[in-house]
Design a protein around this motif. Structure first.
Motif, PDB file in Angstrom:
ATOM      1  N   VAL A   5     -74.639 -17.967 -71.798  1.00 35.75           N
ATOM      2  CA  VAL A   5     -75.459 -18.788 -72.679  1.00 35.75           C
ATOM      3  C   VAL A   5     -76.918 -18.409 -72.464  1.00 35.75           C
ATOM      4  O   VAL A   5     -77.447 -18.566 -71.355  1.00 35.75           O
ATOM      5  N   GLU A   6     -77.526 -17.908 -73.537  1.00 34.66           N
ATOM      6  CA  GLU A   6     -78.911 -17.489 -73.462  1.00 34.66           C
ATOM      7  C   GLU A   6     -79.838 -18.631 -73.894  1.00 34.66           C
ATOM      8  O   GLU A   6     -79.493 -19.422 -74.788  1.00 34.66           O
ATOM      9  N   SER A   7     -81.011 -18.687 -73.286  1.00 34.88           N
ATOM     10  CA  SER A   7     -82.002 -19.689 -73.652  1.00 34.88           C
ATOM     11  C   SER A   7     -83.393 -19.190 -73.302  1.00 34.88           C
ATOM     12  O   SER A   7     -83.526 -18.171 -72.622  1.00 34.88           O
ATOM     13  N   GLY A   8     -84.388 -19.907 -73.766  1.00 36.64           N
ATOM     14  CA  GLY A   8     -85.754 -19.577 -73.410  1.00 36.64           C
ATOM     15  C   GLY A   8     -86.563 -18.895 -74.497  1.00 36.64           C
ATOM     16  O   GLY A   8     -87.753 -18.629 -74.315  1.00 36.64           O
ATOM     17  N   GLY A   9     -85.927 -18.590 -75.605  1.00 36.61           N
ATOM     18  CA  GLY A   9     -86.653 -17.945 -76.685  1.00 36.61           C
ATOM     19  C   GLY A   9     -87.621 -18.906 -77.362  1.00 36.61           C
ATOM     20  O   GLY A   9     -87.656 -20.098 -77.063  1.00 36.61           O
ATOM     21  N   CYS A  22     -80.126 -16.543 -68.739  1.00 35.22           N
ATOM     22  CA  CYS A  22     -78.741 -16.254 -69.121  1.00 35.22           C
ATOM     23  C   CYS A  22     -77.849 -16.886 -68.068  1.00 35.22           C
ATOM     24  O   CYS A  22     -77.775 -16.393 -66.940  1.00 35.22           O
ATOM     25  N   ALA A  23     -77.188 -17.964 -68.441  1.00 34.94           N
ATOM     26  CA  ALA A  23     -76.315 -18.677 -67.519  1.00 34.94           C
ATOM     27  C   ALA A  23     -74.870 -18.288 -67.767  1.00 34.94           C
ATOM     28  O   ALA A  23     -74.390 -18.362 -68.901  1.00 34.94           O
ATOM     29  N   ALA A  24     -74.184 -17.898 -66.711  1.00 35.40           N
ATOM     30  CA  ALA A  24     -72.772 -17.514 -66.815  1.00 35.40           C
ATOM     31  C   ALA A  24     -71.885 -18.719 -66.559  1.00 35.40           C
ATOM     32  O   ALA A  24     -72.173 -19.527 -65.670  1.00 35.40           O
ATOM     33  N   SER A  25     -70.805 -18.817 -67.321  1.00 40.54           N
ATOM     34  CA  SER A  25     -69.905 -19.974 -67.194  1.00 40.54           C
ATOM     35  C   SER A  25     -68.936 -19.831 -66.040  1.00 40.54           C
ATOM     36  O   SER A  25     -68.276 -20.789 -65.666  1.00 40.54           O
ATOM     37  N   GLY A  26     -68.837 -18.615 -65.465  1.00 39.99           N
ATOM     38  CA  GLY A  26     -67.908 -18.406 -64.374  1.00 39.99           C
ATOM     39  C   GLY A  26     -68.391 -17.308 -63.449  1.00 39.99           C
ATOM     40  O   GLY A  26     -69.547 -16.895 -63.516  1.00 39.99           O
ATOM     41  N   PHE A  27     -67.477 -16.837 -62.633  1.00 33.33           N
ATOM     42  CA  PHE A  27     -67.847 -15.813 -61.646  1.00 33.33           C
ATOM     43  C   PHE A  27     -68.073 -14.464 -62.324  1.00 33.33           C
ATOM     44  O   PHE A  27     -67.279 -14.024 -63.132  1.00 33.33           O
ATOM     45  N   VAL A  28     -69.176 -13.835 -61.969  1.00 35.32           N
ATOM     46  CA  VAL A  28     -69.465 -12.479 -62.418  1.00 35.32           C
ATOM     47  C   VAL A  28     -69.600 -11.600 -61.188  1.00 35.32           C
ATOM     48  O   VAL A  28     -70.475 -11.828 -60.354  1.00 35.32           O
ATOM     49  N   SER A  29     -68.738 -10.619 -61.074  1.00 40.92           N
ATOM     50  CA  SER A  29     -68.745  -9.748 -59.903  1.00 40.92           C
ATOM     51  C   SER A  29     -70.055  -8.990 -59.782  1.00 40.92           C
ATOM     52  O   SER A  29     -70.646  -8.570 -60.779  1.00 40.92           O
ATOM     53  N   ASP A  30     -70.489  -8.807 -58.534  1.00 42.00           N
ATOM     54  CA  ASP A  30     -71.691  -8.016 -58.297  1.00 42.00           C
ATOM     55  C   ASP A  30     -71.496  -6.554 -58.712  1.00 42.00           C
ATOM     56  O   ASP A  30     -72.479  -5.811 -58.821  1.00 42.00           O
ATOM     57  N   ASP A  31     -70.261  -6.141 -58.906  1.00 45.95           N
ATOM     58  CA  ASP A  31     -69.982  -4.763 -59.295  1.00 45.95           C
ATOM     59  C   ASP A  31     -70.133  -4.535 -60.805  1.00 45.95           C
ATOM     60  O   ASP A  31     -70.071  -3.392 -61.259  1.00 45.95           O
ATOM     61  N   VAL A  93     -83.375 -11.181 -81.849  1.00 48.34           N
ATOM     62  CA  VAL A  93     -82.468 -12.093 -81.143  1.00 48.34           C
ATOM     63  C   VAL A  93     -82.045 -11.373 -79.868  1.00 48.34           C
ATOM     64  O   VAL A  93     -81.617 -10.215 -79.910  1.00 48.34           O
ATOM     65  N   TYR A  94     -82.158 -12.060 -78.755  1.00 51.19           N
ATOM     66  CA  TYR A  94     -81.857 -11.470 -77.446  1.00 51.19           C
ATOM     67  C   TYR A  94     -80.524 -12.015 -76.936  1.00 51.19           C
ATOM     68  O   TYR A  94     -80.268 -13.219 -76.990  1.00 51.19           O
ATOM     69  N   TYR A  95     -79.709 -11.093 -76.430  1.00 48.84           N
ATOM     70  CA  TYR A  95     -78.374 -11.421 -75.947  1.00 48.84           C
ATOM     71  C   TYR A  95     -78.207 -10.956 -74.498  1.00 48.84           C
ATOM     72  O   TYR A  95     -78.794  -9.965 -74.083  1.00 48.84           O
ATOM     73  N   CYS A  96     -77.347 -11.664 -73.795  1.00 48.52           N
ATOM     74  CA  CYS A  96     -77.026 -11.320 -72.420  1.00 48.52           C
ATOM     75  C   CYS A  96     -75.526 -11.065 -72.341  1.00 48.52           C
ATOM     76  O   CYS A  96     -74.726 -11.817 -72.908  1.00 48.52           O
ATOM     77  N   VAL A  97     -75.132 -10.008 -71.616  1.00 52.33           N
ATOM     78  CA  VAL A  97     -73.707  -9.682 -71.532  1.00 52.33           C
ATOM     79  C   VAL A  97     -73.449  -8.855 -70.283  1.00 52.33           C
ATOM     80  O   VAL A  97     -74.360  -8.174 -69.784  1.00 52.33           O
ATOM     81  N   ALA A  98     -72.224  -8.932 -69.769  1.00 53.22           N
ATOM     82  CA  ALA A  98     -71.791  -8.090 -68.649  1.00 53.22           C
ATOM     83  C   ALA A  98     -70.626  -7.225 -69.123  1.00 53.22           C
ATOM     84  O   ALA A  98     -69.964  -7.561 -70.112  1.00 53.22           O
ATOM     85  N   ASN A  99     -70.382  -6.129 -68.437  1.00 50.28           N
ATOM     86  CA  ASN A  99     -69.297  -5.226 -68.822  1.00 50.28           C
ATOM     87  C   ASN A  99     -68.598  -4.695 -67.576  1.00 50.28           C
ATOM     88  O   ASN A  99     -69.164  -3.869 -66.856  1.00 50.28           O
ATOM     89  N   PRO A 100     -67.374  -5.146 -67.304  1.00 42.40           N
ATOM     90  CA  PRO A 100     -66.676  -4.721 -66.094  1.00 42.40           C
ATOM     91  C   PRO A 100     -66.197  -3.273 -66.134  1.00 42.40           C
ATOM     92  O   PRO A 100     -65.736  -2.751 -65.114  1.00 42.40           O
ATOM     93  N   TRP A 116     -70.837 -10.347 -79.168  1.00 41.93           N
ATOM     94  CA  TRP A 116     -72.071 -10.919 -78.690  1.00 41.93           C
ATOM     95  C   TRP A 116     -72.013 -12.429 -78.791  1.00 41.93           C
ATOM     96  O   TRP A 116     -71.304 -12.977 -79.626  1.00 41.93           O
ATOM     97  N   GLY A 117     -72.765 -13.085 -77.925  1.00 38.81           N
ATOM     98  CA  GLY A 117     -72.860 -14.534 -77.967  1.00 38.81           C
ATOM     99  C   GLY A 117     -73.833 -14.984 -79.029  1.00 38.81           C
ATOM    100  O   GLY A 117     -74.150 -14.248 -79.964  1.00 38.81           O
ATOM    101  N   GLN A 118     -74.329 -16.200 -78.891  1.00 38.76           N
ATOM    102  CA  GLN A 118     -75.253 -16.744 -79.891  1.00 38.76           C
ATOM    103  C   GLN A 118     -76.641 -16.149 -79.762  1.00 38.76           C
ATOM    104  O   GLN A 118     -77.355 -16.039 -80.758  1.00 38.76           O
TER     105      GLN A 118
END
Length: 126
Positions: A5-9, A22-31, A93-100, A116-118
């Motif tokens: 969830v992105e915010s601050g714009g 950018c707040a993650a709803s769950g665990f995001v691996s450091d890898d 529009v700015y988006y935040c995402v991770a890619n395993p 992409w998210g919102q």
């Protein structure tokens, strides 16, 4: 599946600053590399700044080097994008995402594609 969830714009004058969160709803691996992307009207998504948490390596698009800084607060499971000296061409529009499936910050910013998210709108205008 982790969601972000992105915010601050907002609306800011040229030369001003914003900090995106950018707040993650769950665990995001450091890898996993995590990154900020943006999409301006009529343009493709662009990788702006990416971070590989495991080793702290970062990647910045040439257009934002020296002005933007990506960081992470582990305790809050939140990634930030500090944007200084903003220009009208940063409007997007700015988006935040991770890619395993990617292994470096550079690969994330250059190669990531997917859903992409919102996002959060950043408008730089006087």
């Amino acid at each position: 599946q982790v969601q972000f969830v992105e915010s601050g714009g907002g609306l800011v004058q040229p030369g001003g600053s914003l900090r995106l969160s950018c707040a993650a709803s769950g665990f995001v691996s450091d890898d996993y590399p995590i990154g900020w992307f943006r999409q301006a009207p009529g343009k493709e998504h662009e990788g702006v700044s990416c971070l590989l948490i495991r080793d702290g390596s970062t990647y910045y698009a040439d257009s934002v080097k020296g002005r933007f800084t990506i960081s992470r607060d582990n305790a809050k499971n939140t990634v930030y994008l500090q944007m200084n000296s903003l220009k009208p061409e940063d409007t997007a529009v700015y988006y935040c995402v991770a890619n395993p499936f990617l292994t470096t910050a550079q690969a994330m910013c250059i190669s990531h594609f997917g859903s992409w998210g919102q996002g959060t709108q950043v408008t730089v205008s006087s």
